[in-house]
Design a protein around this motif. Sequence first.
Motif, PDB file in Angstrom:
ATOM      1  N   ASP A 191      11.054   7.331  -3.658  1.00 19.36           N
ATOM      2  CA  ASP A 191      10.347   8.255  -2.759  1.00 19.36           C
ATOM      3  C   ASP A 191       8.829   8.174  -2.969  1.00 19.36           C
ATOM      4  OD1 ASP A 191      12.820   9.020  -1.868  1.00 19.36           O
ATOM      5  OD2 ASP A 191      12.844  10.952  -2.921  1.00 19.36           O
ATOM      6  N   VAL A 192       8.439   8.047  -4.228  1.00 14.03           N
ATOM      7  CA  VAL A 192       7.017   7.983  -4.573  1.00 14.03           C
ATOM      8  C   VAL A 192       6.349   6.753  -3.928  1.00 14.03           C
ATOM      9  CG1 VAL A 192       5.593   7.396  -6.600  1.00 14.03           C
ATOM     10  CG2 VAL A 192       7.034   9.422  -6.645  1.00 14.03           C
ATOM     11  N   LEU A 193       7.132   5.687  -3.744  1.00 15.25           N
ATOM     12  CA  LEU A 193       6.583   4.462  -3.123  1.00 15.25           C
ATOM     13  C   LEU A 193       6.204   4.677  -1.659  1.00 15.25           C
ATOM     14  CD1 LEU A 193       8.976   1.673  -4.511  1.00 15.25           C
ATOM     15  CD2 LEU A 193       6.737   2.345  -5.379  1.00 15.25           C
ATOM     16  N   MET A 194       6.613   5.810  -1.098  1.00 18.08           N
ATOM     17  CA  MET A 194       6.265   6.102   0.302  1.00 18.08           C
ATOM     18  C   MET A 194       4.953   6.873   0.401  1.00 18.08           C
ATOM     19  SD  MET A 194       9.989   7.260   1.584  1.00 18.08           S
ATOM     20  CE  MET A 194      11.183   6.097   2.180  1.00 18.08           C
ATOM     21  N   TRP A 195       4.444   7.328  -0.729  1.00 17.83           N
ATOM     22  CA  TRP A 195       3.187   8.076  -0.699  1.00 17.83           C
ATOM     23  C   TRP A 195       2.040   7.106  -0.406  1.00 17.83           C
ATOM     24  CZ3 TRP A 195       3.184  11.740  -5.638  1.00 17.83           C
ATOM     25  CH2 TRP A 195       4.355  12.510  -5.622  1.00 17.83           C
ATOM     26  N   ASP A 196       1.120   7.526   0.489  1.00 21.35           N
ATOM     27  CA  ASP A 196       0.020   6.634   0.890  1.00 21.35           C
ATOM     28  C   ASP A 196      -0.858   6.228  -0.293  1.00 21.35           C
ATOM     29  OD1 ASP A 196       0.881   6.585   3.469  1.00 21.35           O
ATOM     30  OD2 ASP A 196      -0.453   8.195   4.158  1.00 21.35           O
TER      31      ASP A 196
END
Length: 199
Positions: A37-42
């Motif tokens: 999920d963190v990999l989706m943060w800009d």
Amino acid sequence: MKKLFIIGGMGAGKSTARKALVDEGLPFIDLDKVGHDVLMWDTVKEELVETFGEDILDEDGEVIRPALAKKAFVSPAETRKLNRITMPRIEDAYTDRLAELEREGHEAVVVEYSVFKSRASSLAYSADVVMAVLAPLDLRIERAVASGFEESDVRRRIAQQITDADRIEAADVVFNNDGTPDELRNQVLLWWQEYQKKD
């Protein structure tokens, strides 16, 4: 709220152990999923591109996890670069989720943690119990390949993880998963019944 951490190498059976407890009504946090999920943060994407290059993103600007893994897991130094970017964010997201579950009044939470290194230097520093799920290496490789991973990838990932001896040393309880999923499930449920009595 008790924090019950499940650790184990790839293909050892962490998910089976976790599911046994979730079926008993416990909520869970899968730290791998938090990591994804963190990999989706800009902000995270920007830092990853700066570190590992544009080719880790697809045409929609999302991280291609296998492409990132190929670059980030080639050496311990590269893995450290990835961890410096992602770990603080994973910790933030994990802490927020814990607070939410605590507010909801849960007695315990199961935390599945595949990249566990040691209790002191990881999110498991606050664990009430660390459960290690162990299985023979050949069996682990066989299971991981059966679930869709390439054997070379599995072997590379396992080589980067801590040993079962390290896991045993860090754990409060050890489950040997060299039989069927049901046998592991029964071991975990038996332990959970005993653990609740102690409380």
